[in-house]
Design a protein around this motif. Structure first.
Motif, PDB file in Angstrom:
ATOM      1  N   HIS A   1       0.839  -1.189   0.000  1.00  0.00           N
ATOM      2  CA  HIS A   1       0.000   0.000   0.000  1.00  0.00           C
ATOM      3  C   HIS A   1       0.881   1.249   0.000  1.00  0.00           C
ATOM      4  O   HIS A   1       2.078   1.174   0.325  1.00  0.00           O
ATOM      5  N   PRO A   2       0.320   2.406  -0.337  1.00  0.00           N
ATOM      6  CA  PRO A   2       1.101   3.652  -0.272  1.00  0.00           C
ATOM      7  C   PRO A   2       1.272   4.117   1.174  1.00  0.00           C
ATOM      8  O   PRO A   2       0.824   5.198   1.568  1.00  0.00           O
TER       9      PRO A   2
ATOM     10  N   THR B   1       2.987   7.585   1.972  1.00  0.00           N
ATOM     11  CA  THR B   1       2.109   8.727   1.695  1.00  0.00           C
ATOM     12  C   THR B   1       1.011   8.840   2.747  1.00  0.00           C
ATOM     13  O   THR B   1       0.717   9.941   3.237  1.00  0.00           O
TER      14      THR B   1
ATOM     15  N   GLU C   1       4.544   1.153  -1.581  1.00  0.00           N
ATOM     16  CA  GLU C   1       5.679   2.052  -1.375  1.00  0.00           C
ATOM     17  C   GLU C   1       6.660   1.437  -0.375  1.00  0.00           C
ATOM     18  O   GLU C   1       6.244   0.938   0.674  1.00  0.00           O
TER      19      GLU C   1
ATOM     20  N   ILE D   1      -5.220   9.971  -3.078  1.00  0.00           N
ATOM     21  CA  ILE D   1      -4.047   9.219  -3.541  1.00  0.00           C
ATOM     22  C   ILE D   1      -4.444   8.551  -4.851  1.00  0.00           C
ATOM     23  O   ILE D   1      -5.138   7.541  -4.859  1.00  0.00           O
ATOM     24  N   GLU D   2      -4.003   9.122  -5.948  1.00  0.00           N
ATOM     25  CA  GLU D   2      -4.445   8.646  -7.247  1.00  0.00           C
ATOM     26  C   GLU D   2      -3.685   7.409  -7.697  1.00  0.00           C
ATOM     27  O   GLU D   2      -4.228   6.568  -8.393  1.00  0.00           O
ATOM     28  N   ASP D   3      -2.436   7.299  -7.284  1.00  0.00           N
ATOM     29  CA  ASP D   3      -1.623   6.139  -7.672  1.00  0.00           C
ATOM     30  C   ASP D   3      -1.485   5.222  -6.451  1.00  0.00           C
ATOM     31  O   ASP D   3      -0.577   5.361  -5.658  1.00  0.00           O
ATOM     32  N   TRP D   4      -2.436   4.299  -6.341  1.00  0.00           N
ATOM     33  CA  TRP D   4      -2.501   3.452  -5.142  1.00  0.00           C
ATOM     34  C   TRP D   4      -1.580   2.241  -5.319  1.00  0.00           C
ATOM     35  O   TRP D   4      -2.004   1.092  -5.382  1.00  0.00           O
ATOM     36  N   ARG D   5      -0.275   2.523  -5.391  1.00  0.00           N
ATOM     37  CA  ARG D   5       0.713   1.451  -5.511  1.00  0.00           C
ATOM     38  C   ARG D   5       1.475   1.295  -4.204  1.00  0.00           C
ATOM     39  O   ARG D   5       1.503   2.207  -3.373  1.00  0.00           O
TER      40      ARG D   5
END
Length: 257
Positions: free
Chosen positions: A161-162, A165, A185, A179-183
């Protein structure tokens, strides 16, 4: 006090349904059960307070009431093993990962692990980080076999998950927003000087740093990271780690001969 009595006493502290340990007396002989109940409540409240104070971001995410209830369950089944509470709750993230009521917040355990790493970094031994110029004396032939000494405060964490952030938004380190890019981290936590720092790592960064911290050579650590992250960039990861103060020194192997 015998070991058996100590265990009964400790068990009764955590479980309000257990009777007061046999043979318990108070200094003025007046109502030991009532005094024990007060002591038990103080112990539980104190341990919950220790968890709350160590994980303020997690509490902000869940809300104070939910977090206190979750911490209470943790305290009942995970008593401290040391009179020093600096490391109490290091395994709280693992507990929360299997805590059924928290399953709707899947990123919460990783945020808690990040906070735990920050606490460890804060209390870690002081050490001067190495300077990047130390690499200038290393020949090209020696580069692949380099090993690095990790800073005492270093932790490298992976998350699906991010988490960095999410932590930063709830810790006041960056503004709230979608959070647009939910990749996933990776995070580096380190205290090279006086302040604990959290860095978002490039792809493969946590695998790379953890391998180096465990004694792998530069080539082996890079290979391990590349096997899990096809876009791993050795130069970017190494430069970022050095700039963050993740290491205290390096060895070419020839130093030990």
């Amino acid at each position: 006090m015998s070991i058996t009595t100590q265990r009964r006493f400790a068990s009764a502290l955590r479980d309000g349904d257990l009777p007061v340990p046999a043979g318990l007396v108070s200094w003025n002989t007046a109502q030991p059960p009532r005094r024990f109940d007060v002591y038990r409540n103080n112990v539980i409240s104190g341990l919950i307070g220790a968890i709350v104070s160590r994980f303020p971001v997690a509490e902000r995410i869940t809300g104070a009431e939910f977090f206190a209830a979750m911490a209470h369950e943790f305290v009942l089944f995970h008593p401290p093993r040391s009179p020093l509470l600096l490391s109490y709750g290091d395994d709280f993230g693992d507990f929360v990962e299997s805590f059924e009521p928290a399953q709707e917040i899947p990123y919460l355990p990783d945020v808690i692990r990040l906070e735990a790493a920050r606490g460890r970094a804060y209390h870690a031994a002081d050490a001067a980080p190495m300077v990047a110029e130390m690499l200038a004396s290393v020949s090209a032939e020696q580069t692949a076999g380099l090993t690095f000494s990790p800073h005492p405060s270093l932790s490298a964490l992976r998350s699906e998950h991010p988490a960095v952030t999410i932590w930063a938004m709830n810790a006041g380190e960056m503004a709230f927003g979608p959070i647009e890019d939910w990749r996933g981290e990776d995070a580096l936590v380190v205290r090279p000087q006086m302040i604990v720092e959290v860095h978002r790592l490039p792809p493969g960064g946590a695998v790379f740093l953890n391998a180096l911290a465990q004694g792998a050579t530069l080539a082996a650590a890079a290979g391990e990271a590349l096997s899990l992250a096809a876009d791993f960039d050795l130069s970017a990861n190494l430069a970022g780690a050095l700039q963050a103060g993740a290491f205290t020194g390096l060895s070419t192997g020839a130093d030990d001969e």
